[in-house]
Write an enzyme that holds these catalytic residues in place. Structure first.
Site, short mmCIF file in Angstrom:
data_model
loop_
_atom_site.label_atom_id
_atom_site.label_comp_id
_atom_site.label_asym_id
_atom_site.label_seq_id
_atom_site.Cartn_x
_atom_site.Cartn_y
_atom_site.Cartn_z
N LYS A 63 55.05 -19.96 -17.74
CA LYS A 63 55.10 -21.41 -17.89
C LYS A 63 53.84 -21.88 -18.59
O LYS A 63 52.74 -21.39 -18.30
CB LYS A 63 55.26 -22.04 -16.50
N LYS A 91 59.15 -21.52 -19.43
CA LYS A 91 59.19 -22.91 -18.99
C LYS A 91 58.04 -23.69 -19.62
O LYS A 91 56.88 -23.51 -19.25
CB LYS A 91 59.09 -23.00 -17.47
N ASP A 139 55.97 -21.75 -8.27
CA ASP A 139 55.24 -21.86 -9.54
C ASP A 139 53.76 -21.65 -9.24
O ASP A 139 53.08 -22.55 -8.76
CB ASP A 139 55.45 -23.23 -10.18
#
Length: 322
Positions: free
Chosen positions: A222, A258, A159
């Site tokens: 995200k 996300k 991430d």
């Protein structure tokens, strides 16, 4: 649209014309976000099924300054057994292999997670935040090294976090180049790109940053690190998933989504699932394309499932988190 052969994934040339044409109708976004949050409740049976679906999409996360090998180990055990076995048996789901979507930790704790999951024979991904999380303000060379170190320790998902300064200054090509270098550093590992939407200044910037991240080869986009003052919100989510939908329409390439930060209740989880179903469709409702970044959400989901099965709410000691 020009496709580039990135080293490990599909990238597109930075289409600055597309990016410059973006305009977001904020009042319309806010109205749609309000609609999503006022959906009627599901029946008990359907609610339990949807909550189990949510469990399989959770990136079970610990990102604290006091993380230790032992609490990472407990997190991994919980990821393998997110819902008590007797509750799953009551729902006829005991042998369905229900686990969380992944565990997410700092790079320094990746090896602990990998070793624990191997020891307990649990084959779920280990995700690691990287690239100067949460601010993204460290030099690019250091951010890329952090990716490499996490992968060497066994992370199968990374991430990354963008440098929000580039968004605020409208430096889209520079942002594209940085994300593409992160993509190459990730090699074959799954890459989620954290936009830090609470710090991007406008919904138009959120859409533009989403496009740039996808063009540069992100597997997921995200919302947040969970450390900003404002994290995952439904207006921001709508802008991001519409960008995903538009990108898919132009390229045929599915990018995952996300939300993270502030997602704490079972009701929250059901609303997020509803948003994805309505905006992107059922094909996105799987861990490969949808994750929920959360540390406390699982506790409330298990509590609601306990209530569904037994008719009463559990005491804290009956449903330990980890």
């Amino acid at each position: 649209m020009l496709r580039l052969e990135c080293k490990y994934s599909l990238c597109l040339a930075a289409d600055l014309g597309w990016i410059s044409r973006v305009r977001v109708n904020q009042p319309a976004v806010l109205r749609r976000a309000e609609q999503i949050q006022t959906r009627r409740n599901l029946s008990k049976e359907w609610q339990a099924a949807w909550l189990l679906k949510a469990v399989t999409c959770i990136d079970l996360t610990t990102l604290s300054g006091d993380d230790t090998p032992s609490n990472v180990q407990r997190l991994c055990y919980k990821a393998k057994h997110p819902i008590r076995e007797d509750l799953l048996k009551s729902l006829d789901m005991a042998n369905k292999g229900i686990t969380t979507g992944a565990v997410c930790v700092y790079p320094s704790r990746v090896a602990d997670a990998v070793q624990t999951l191997k020891a307990i024979q649990c084959n779920i991904p280990v995700a690691s935040v990287a690239t100067g999380f949460p601010a993204g303000q460290t030099p690019l060379k250091i951010r890329l090294q952090e990716i490499t170190m996490a992968i060497e320790d066994g992370a199968t998902e990374i991430d990354i976090v963008i440098n929000r300064t580039l968004v605020l200054k409208g430096q889209w090509e520079e942002l594209y180049n940085e994300i593409q270098q992160c993509r190459d550093a990730c090699e074959e590992v799954h890459m989620k790109t954290i936009l830090g939407t609470g710090e991007l200044g406008s919904l138009t910037n959120v859409y533009k940053a989403s496009l740039v991240a996808m063009m540069a080869g992100s597997d997921f986009i995200k919302t947040s690190t969970g450390k900003e003052g404002v994290n995952a919100t439904f207006p921001v989510a709508l802008v991001m998933v519409r960008a995903i939908r538009d990108y898919y329409g132009k390229t045929g390439y599915k990018v995952g989504f996300k939300p993270a930060g502030g997602i704490r209740t079972a009701k929250d989880a059901l609303t997020w699932l509803s948003l994805i179903k309505e905006e992107l469709g059922d094909s996105w409702l799987k861990p490969e394309l949808f994750r929920l970044g959360a540390s406390t959400l699982l506790s409330d989901i298990e509590r609601q499932i306990y209530h569904h099965v037994t008719g009463r709410y559990a005491a804290a000691h009956e449903l330990p988190m980890a």
